[in-house]
Each structure stands twice: as C-alpha cells, then as structure tokens.
Design an enzyme around this catalytic site. Structure first.
Site, PDB file in Angstrom:
ATOM      1  CG  PHE A  43      46.395  43.708  48.418  1.00  0.00           C
ATOM      2  CD1 PHE A  43      45.967  44.653  47.501  1.00  0.00           C
ATOM      3  CD2 PHE A  43      45.466  43.228  49.342  1.00  0.00           C
ATOM      4  CE1 PHE A  43      44.650  45.116  47.503  1.00  0.00           C
ATOM      5  CE2 PHE A  43      44.150  43.693  49.355  1.00  0.00           C
ATOM      6  CZ  PHE A  43      43.739  44.639  48.433  1.00  0.00           C
ATOM      7  CB  VAL A 160      44.997  43.035  38.455  1.00  0.00           C
ATOM      8  CG1 VAL A 160      46.276  43.384  39.183  1.00  0.00           C
ATOM      9  CG2 VAL A 160      45.291  42.397  37.106  1.00  0.00           C
ATOM     10  CE  LYS A 161      42.556  41.035  47.420  1.00  0.00           C
ATOM     11  NZ  LYS A 161      41.592  42.094  47.609  1.00  0.00           N
ATOM     12  CB  SER A 162      46.104  46.798  41.383  1.00  0.00           C
ATOM     13  OG  SER A 162      45.372  47.960  41.685  1.00  0.00           O
ATOM     14  CE1 TYR A 165      41.951  46.479  45.771  1.00  0.00           C
ATOM     15  CE2 TYR A 165      40.092  46.682  47.268  1.00  0.00           C
ATOM     16  CZ  TYR A 165      40.883  45.911  46.437  1.00  0.00           C
ATOM     17  OH  TYR A 165      40.597  44.583  46.272  1.00  0.00           O
TER      18      TYR A 165
END
Ligand code: PMP
Length: 304
Positions: A43, A160-162, A165
């Site tokens: 995201f 990586v903005k996976s 979280y």
C-alpha cells in the site's frame, strides 16, 4: 449514489475498487483474498491539500517498486490511479485529507501459493487521519525503544510497504503500555531503524542526522522532502547509523511521515530531549509547509 461527507476522523468515505466508485459498505474483500489471509499485498499512504495529492509521483513510484518486489501485476496505469484518486477526493468533499492506495494479491485458495491468485484487488480509500492531538504536536511526543526489531537482510526488505504491519503494531502496543505516544524500532544490530510509521531525525551541533534506509527505514517521502529542504537551506545533513546513545544525547529529535507530518520529540525512554521543539525543527517545518503550499497550489493552477 449518495456518499457520506463527514469530517470526523472516524468518518468513512466512498472508495474506489477495481475501476468503480463504491460506498464504504460495498468496500469488502473475499475471505479468500490473500491480502486478508496472509497480508499479501502492499500500500501507499499519502496526504492531499487543497484537493491536490502531495508528491503523488513519488508515492506511485514507491508503489510500483513494492509491487515489483512482491511480483504483483496490476492492470491499472499510473494515470488510471491518478484519475481514480481525483474522483475519490472530489467525492469525499474534503479539501485536505489522507488517502490509502492498497493492492492485495487477490482471491486465491486457502493455501498460500500466490500462483492461485489471478486478479489483484486495487483500492483507493480516502480518510481523515490524525495521529496525535494538537497539544502533543505542539509540545512534542514521548518515545520508547521497542523490544521489536526491524530485521534487515533477513527476509522481506523493509523498503517494501507491505500489508503486514505486525512489527509496527506490536511496537505501538508497547508504546501504549508504557503510556507514551510512539515507539522506536532498532534493527537486529541494535542501531536505530525508524518509528512504527515514521522516519526519525536528530539534530546535533546544528547538523541533521537520520538512519540510512539500509538500517531498516522505509524510504519515506517526507524524509526525502526534509533531506531536500535541508540541502536547499544549507543545513548539513548526514545519513548515518544511530544508536540509542545518539538519540538520548541529541539537541533535537523529530519524527516524520505522510500521516504524522513533522512532530517534535520531547523524551525518549524517559530521558528529556534537550530542546523541543528545537530551532532546526521549526525552520524545517516552515519550509515543509511552504513546499506543500507551493506544490499543491501549483497543481490546482495547472488544472484551471
Ligand atoms: N516508516 C514506516 C514504517 C511507515 O509506515 C511510514 C509511513 N508511510 C514512514 C516510515 C514514513 O514514510 P512517508 O513519509 O513516505 O509516509
């Protein structure tokens, strides 16, 4: 279709899903979506001001890099996403707000094999987001060092903005338990990575310092703007590994992110930071606001 237009932070707005505007009630995913089952997706979170997204180009580039790293291919071009974002902003009736662009690998089988997911789901979700109250923003936030480590070079690249979280969430839970606003994550070598959803800066002897991204920090777009500002106004900046000792003994400390913007830090692990908010923080904040005014105004002018 009637869309809600509220202004509380809990308000829900019309979203965009795979090419269509939908109501918040319609914005659902299958229980077999691997984003839901495994956090398989990525995201972006960004802000818009005067209805113009701030630094959208850079957010789209970072999204593309996350997608590439996860090997997820979406059918929408950057222009499609830009148009969708404009539609979401217009529908929200908000002048200023926050937007999430979110991609899941899509519906598959119960097993985690990504091969079975053929159609990624792409969402754009407008929101109002306020991370701390005005008082904390003015007077500074308190941080603790979390026991949770941001591991580098051992699995998923922290750039990586996976959708997973959990490291950040567990760190924030520790901050909650300690009765403070935010937590710092170190990497496995014991040097500072970042906060749960913000990058971190300190000032020492008039020089700005921030950890390099290979110490486990996200390549933050706000961080990048601060580096640019410091170059343009002649404040020396160094991307250097930092320890807790460096943070405790800083003249100033602040954290930054799209959600948070710039927030001064008043204490870390119970040790007061020498000045909060400090001069360098104040100067950078003024320039950051000017950057927003310039860039978000300019887009509006071009559109007319
Ligand atoms: N680190 C993490 C873990 C984050 O989630 C964020 C927020 N996106 C940041 C740093 C700050 O990045 P940005 O300035 O691009 O929002």
């Amino acid at each position: 279709m009637e869309f809600p237009s509220k202004t509380e932070t809990s308000a829900k707005y019309a979203c965009w899903k795979n090419g269509k505007m939908i109501t918040p009630e319609q914005s659902v995913v299958s229980i077999y979506d691997h984003g839901f089952l495994y956090g398989d997706g990525c995201f972006e979170g960004l802000r818009f001001y005067n209805r113009n997204p701030f630094r959208l180009d850079r957010h789209l580039k970072r999204l593309r890099r996350s997608l590439k790293a996860l090997d997820i291919k979406i059918q929408y071009s950057d222009d499609d996403i830009r148009k969708a974002i404009s539609e979401c902003i217009a529908n929200s009736a908000l002048n200023d707000g926050y937007l999430r662009i979110l991609v899941t690998r899509g519906e598959g089988d119960m097993g985690l094999n990504p091969q079975n997911c053929r159609a990624p789901n792409v969402f754009i979700i407008p929101a109002l987001l306020s991370l701390v109250n005005d008082n904390a923003r003015r007077e500074g936030v308190r941080l603790i060092t979390s026991s949770i480590r941001r591991a580098v070079g051992t699995g998923l690249d922290p750039r990586v903005k996976s959708l997973n979280y959990l490291h950040s969430i567990l760190a924030r839970a520790e901050a909650n338990a300690a009765g403070v606003e935010e937590a710092i994550l170190l990497n496995q070598f014991g040097t500072v990575a970042e906060c749960s959803a913000e990058n971190i800066f300190i000032v020492n002897g008039g020089v700005l310092f921030t950890p390099p991204v290979n110490d486990g920090a996200l390549e933050g777009i706000t961080r990048e703007a601060i580096i640019e500002i410091s170059h343009s106004i002649g404040i020396q900046i160094s991307e250097m590994s930092l320890t807790q000792y460096d943070l405790y003994n800083a003249d100033e400390c602040f954290i930054c992110g799209s959600g948070a913007r710039l927030i001064p830090v008043k204490s870390i692990d119970g040790r007061p930071i020498a000045t909060c908010p400090g001069n360098v923080f104040n100067i950078i904040s003024i320039h950051f606001q000017s950057l927003i005014d310039e860039e978000c105004e300019k887009v509006a002018d071009e559109a007319h």
